[in-house]
Motif scaffolding. Structure first.
Motif, PDB file in Angstrom:
ATOM      1  N   ARG A 112       0.909  -1.360  -0.185  1.00 38.87           N
ATOM      2  CA  ARG A 112       0.054   0.030   0.052  1.00 38.87           C
ATOM      3  C   ARG A 112       0.812   1.190   0.049  1.00 38.87           C
ATOM      4  O   ARG A 112       0.116   2.369   0.169  1.00 38.87           O
ATOM      5  N   SER A 113       2.244   1.248  -0.060  1.00 38.00           N
ATOM      6  CA  SER A 113       2.862   2.258  -0.249  1.00 38.00           C
ATOM      7  C   SER A 113       3.015   3.137  -1.482  1.00 38.00           C
ATOM      8  O   SER A 113       3.172   2.165  -2.373  1.00 38.00           O
ATOM      9  N   SER A 114       2.546   4.239  -1.574  1.00 41.43           N
ATOM     10  CA  SER A 114       2.351   4.728  -2.707  1.00 41.43           C
ATOM     11  C   SER A 114       3.800   5.189  -3.587  1.00 41.43           C
ATOM     12  O   SER A 114       4.021   5.047  -4.615  1.00 41.43           O
ATOM     13  N   ALA A 115       4.844   5.353  -2.745  1.00 42.25           N
ATOM     14  CA  ALA A 115       6.145   5.605  -3.207  1.00 42.25           C
ATOM     15  C   ALA A 115       6.734   4.380  -3.899  1.00 42.25           C
ATOM     16  O   ALA A 115       7.343   4.303  -4.910  1.00 42.25           O
ATOM     17  N   ALA A 116       6.307   3.460  -3.242  1.00 43.03           N
ATOM     18  CA  ALA A 116       6.686   1.931  -3.644  1.00 43.03           C
ATOM     19  C   ALA A 116       5.905   1.630  -5.113  1.00 43.03           C
ATOM     20  O   ALA A 116       6.461   0.801  -6.018  1.00 43.03           O
ATOM     21  N   TYR A 117       4.734   2.011  -4.965  1.00 41.45           N
ATOM     22  CA  TYR A 117       3.637   1.786  -6.217  1.00 41.45           C
ATOM     23  C   TYR A 117       4.189   2.435  -7.341  1.00 41.45           C
ATOM     24  O   TYR A 117       4.386   1.716  -8.325  1.00 41.45           O
ATOM     25  N   ARG A 118       5.086   3.773  -7.152  1.00 43.87           N
ATOM     26  CA  ARG A 118       5.409   4.279  -8.274  1.00 43.87           C
ATOM     27  C   ARG A 118       6.615   3.527  -8.895  1.00 43.87           C
ATOM     28  O   ARG A 118       6.732   3.276 -10.227  1.00 43.87           O
ATOM     29  N   VAL A 119       7.489   2.945  -8.226  1.00 36.57           N
ATOM     30  CA  VAL A 119       8.491   2.123  -8.544  1.00 36.57           C
ATOM     31  C   VAL A 119       8.093   0.850  -9.491  1.00 36.57           C
ATOM     32  O   VAL A 119       8.442   0.371 -10.623  1.00 36.57           O
ATOM     33  N   GLU A 130       8.127  -2.293  10.482  1.00 39.67           N
ATOM     34  CA  GLU A 130       9.400  -2.910  10.069  1.00 39.67           C
ATOM     35  C   GLU A 130      10.339  -2.150   9.289  1.00 39.67           C
ATOM     36  O   GLU A 130      11.728  -2.435   9.179  1.00 39.67           O
ATOM     37  N   GLN A 131       9.698  -0.994   8.764  1.00 43.25           N
ATOM     38  CA  GLN A 131      10.842  -0.153   8.141  1.00 43.25           C
ATOM     39  C   GLN A 131      11.648   0.743   8.823  1.00 43.25           C
ATOM     40  O   GLN A 131      12.766   0.883   8.338  1.00 43.25           O
ATOM     41  N   THR A 132      11.512   0.612  10.114  1.00 43.96           N
ATOM     42  CA  THR A 132      12.523   1.241  11.048  1.00 43.96           C
ATOM     43  C   THR A 132      13.528   0.062  11.654  1.00 43.96           C
ATOM     44  O   THR A 132      14.365   0.481  12.617  1.00 43.96           O
ATOM     45  N   GLY A 147      14.804   4.675   7.100  1.00 46.72           N
ATOM     46  CA  GLY A 147      13.791   4.003   7.623  1.00 46.72           C
ATOM     47  C   GLY A 147      12.398   4.028   6.525  1.00 46.72           C
ATOM     48  O   GLY A 147      11.289   4.003   7.404  1.00 46.72           O
ATOM     49  N   LEU A 148      12.415   4.141   5.420  1.00 49.36           N
ATOM     50  CA  LEU A 148      11.300   3.989   4.647  1.00 49.36           C
ATOM     51  C   LEU A 148      11.642   3.119   3.482  1.00 49.36           C
ATOM     52  O   LEU A 148      12.481   2.493   3.155  1.00 49.36           O
ATOM     53  N   VAL A 149      10.199   2.908   2.748  1.00 48.97           N
ATOM     54  CA  VAL A 149      10.251   2.055   1.482  1.00 48.97           C
ATOM     55  C   VAL A 149       9.923   3.137   0.413  1.00 48.97           C
ATOM     56  O   VAL A 149       9.205   4.265   0.686  1.00 48.97           O
ATOM     57  N   PRO A 150      10.409   3.074  -0.877  1.00 46.49           N
ATOM     58  CA  PRO A 150      10.915   1.764  -1.372  1.00 46.49           C
ATOM     59  C   PRO A 150      12.699   1.689  -1.331  1.00 46.49           C
ATOM     60  O   PRO A 150      13.038   2.886  -1.176  1.00 46.49           O
ATOM     61  N   THR A 151      12.989   0.901  -1.675  1.00 46.71           N
ATOM     62  CA  THR A 151      14.604   0.507  -1.985  1.00 46.71           C
ATOM     63  C   THR A 151      14.807  -0.435  -2.987  1.00 46.71           C
ATOM     64  O   THR A 151      14.026  -1.292  -3.022  1.00 46.71           O
ATOM     65  N   THR A 175      17.872   4.340  -2.763  1.00 45.40           N
ATOM     66  CA  THR A 175      16.659   4.806  -1.945  1.00 45.40           C
ATOM     67  C   THR A 175      15.866   5.892  -2.862  1.00 45.40           C
ATOM     68  O   THR A 175      16.387   6.449  -3.913  1.00 45.40           O
ATOM     69  N   GLN A 176      14.788   6.321  -2.382  1.00 42.75           N
ATOM     70  CA  GLN A 176      13.962   7.557  -3.207  1.00 42.75           C
ATOM     71  C   GLN A 176      13.369   7.251  -4.587  1.00 42.75           C
ATOM     72  O   GLN A 176      14.139   7.020  -5.415  1.00 42.75           O
ATOM     73  N   SER A 177      12.220   7.009  -4.319  1.00 45.22           N
ATOM     74  CA  SER A 177      11.637   6.384  -5.453  1.00 45.22           C
ATOM     75  C   SER A 177      11.702   7.453  -6.852  1.00 45.22           C
ATOM     76  O   SER A 177      12.144   6.703  -7.920  1.00 45.22           O
ATOM     77  N   LEU A 178      12.020   8.766  -6.742  1.00 41.48           N
ATOM     78  CA  LEU A 178      12.356   9.370  -8.011  1.00 41.48           C
ATOM     79  C   LEU A 178      13.794   9.031  -8.450  1.00 41.48           C
ATOM     80  O   LEU A 178      13.988   9.257  -9.800  1.00 41.48           O
ATOM     81  N   ILE A 217       2.677  17.114  -1.697  1.00 44.23           N
ATOM     82  CA  ILE A 217       1.594  16.443  -1.275  1.00 44.23           C
ATOM     83  C   ILE A 217       1.974  15.219  -0.407  1.00 44.23           C
ATOM     84  O   ILE A 217       1.676  14.774   0.837  1.00 44.23           O
ATOM     85  N   HIS A 218       2.687  14.202  -0.942  1.00 47.17           N
ATOM     86  CA  HIS A 218       2.927  13.063  -0.214  1.00 47.17           C
ATOM     87  C   HIS A 218       3.732  13.092   1.097  1.00 47.17           C
ATOM     88  O   HIS A 218       3.153  12.562   2.035  1.00 47.17           O
ATOM     89  N   PRO A 219       4.718  13.831   1.073  1.00 48.84           N
ATOM     90  CA  PRO A 219       5.603  13.908   2.555  1.00 48.84           C
ATOM     91  C   PRO A 219       4.727  14.085   3.703  1.00 48.84           C
ATOM     92  O   PRO A 219       5.092  13.701   4.810  1.00 48.84           O
ATOM     93  N   ASP A 275       1.562  14.031   4.346  1.00 48.69           N
ATOM     94  CA  ASP A 275       0.613  12.697   4.656  1.00 48.69           C
ATOM     95  C   ASP A 275       1.171  11.534   4.739  1.00 48.69           C
ATOM     96  O   ASP A 275       0.390  10.332   5.061  1.00 48.69           O
ATOM     97  N   ASN A 276       2.364  11.302   5.099  1.00 46.44           N
ATOM     98  CA  ASN A 276       3.221  10.151   5.320  1.00 46.44           C
ATOM     99  C   ASN A 276       2.597   9.697   6.494  1.00 46.44           C
ATOM    100  O   ASN A 276       2.205  10.295   7.660  1.00 46.44           O
ATOM    101  N   LEU A 277       2.868   8.414   6.831  1.00 46.30           N
ATOM    102  CA  LEU A 277       2.586   7.685   7.903  1.00 46.30           C
ATOM    103  C   LEU A 277       3.160   8.178   9.142  1.00 46.30           C
ATOM    104  O   LEU A 277       2.606   8.411  10.268  1.00 46.30           O
ATOM    105  N   ARG A 278       4.533   8.495   9.175  1.00 40.87           N
ATOM    106  CA  ARG A 278       5.119   9.045  10.296  1.00 40.87           C
ATOM    107  C   ARG A 278       4.845  10.437  10.824  1.00 40.87           C
ATOM    108  O   ARG A 278       4.881  10.769  11.740  1.00 40.87           O
ATOM    109  N   ILE A 279       4.211  11.479   9.742  1.00 39.03           N
ATOM    110  CA  ILE A 279       3.898  12.628  10.000  1.00 39.03           C
ATOM    111  C   ILE A 279       2.297  12.702  10.873  1.00 39.03           C
ATOM    112  O   ILE A 279       2.278  13.117  11.721  1.00 39.03           O
TER     113      ILE A 279
END
Ligand SMILES: N[C@@H](CCC(=O)N[C@@H](CS)C(=O)NCC(=O)O)C(=O)O
Length: 209
Positions: free
Chosen positions: A9-16, A38-40, A51-55, A64-67, A104-106, A108-112
């Protein structure tokens, strides 16, 4: 050998996942359960110190970093191009993508969302309202940045669409009204009909219980 540290369900991983599919690249998915934290953990931090996905681990080298990952894929496997080469087209596509990825995304992230609760006592309703606010504000700007379609990035899917589709998925998950963004809704529908996008959808990659 490509290994994607992924969460369905990670949108950054979905991009990759979309980018890998568009390039026709096979990869092994390594699930990192964000709900279980598990990310941390040490295993994920060894490849992703944030401590994020994706890698994406390429022949043992973590990226790291989807872009950055998508940029790497585009440099190494140039067809089909995901970021145009022509300078103005490139700037336009990056601007659309960054309106999502950087603005937008940062927030709304889970850790925020967890921080809003821990530091300011935000309850679920307050967190949902926060989440929807930043999508609505960002999508209003992105609608103004959208061209004539049929995709957000033009005629062929590119980085702009790769970033739009997961953000639209998030918007629907949080019941954000989308009527005010007809160009985004149309571009999302066009992209989602493509096999590379369909195969990357969270429902397609969700681990079976
Ligand atoms: N800018 C990063 C964002 C990565 C990111 O925020 N990933 C989220 C999932 S979409 C995450 O791992 N969140 C875990 C958390 O907030 O604890 C990228 O594009 O890769």
């Amino acid at each position: 050998m490509l290994r994607l540290c992924d969460y369905w369900r990670s949108s950054a991983a979905y991009r990759v996942r979309i980018a890998l599919n568009l390039k026709g690249l096979a990869y092994e998915s390594v699930p990192v359960n964000l709900v279980a934290g598990e990310q941390t953990g040490d295993t994920n931090r060894a490849v992703n110190p944030q401590g994020l996905v994706p890698t994406l681990v390429v022949d043992g080298e973590p990226i790291t970093q989807s872009l950055a990952i998508i940029d790497y894929l585009d440099a190494r496997w140039p067809e089909p191009r995901l970021v145009p080469a022509e300078p103005l087209a490139r700037a336009r596509v990056l601007a659309q993508a960054l309106a999502i990825v950087a603005d937008i995304h940062p927030v709304d992230n889970l850790r925020i969302l967890k921080r809003l609760e821990a530091q300011f006592g935000a309850d679920q309703a307050a967190k949902d309202a926060w989440y929807r606010h930043w999508i609505a504000e960002g999508f209003a700007a992105l609608e103004a940045l959208a061209g004539e379609g049929p995709l957000l990035g033009g005629d062929a899917p590119n980085l702009a669409d790769i970033c739009l589709v997961p953000q639209m998925y998030n918007a629907r998950r949080f019941a954000v009204p989308l009527d005010a963004y007809p160009k985004l809704v149309a571009a999302d529908a066009t992209a989602c009909a493509l096999p590379a996008f369909r195969a990357a959808h969270p429902d397609q990659v969700k681990p079976q219980a």
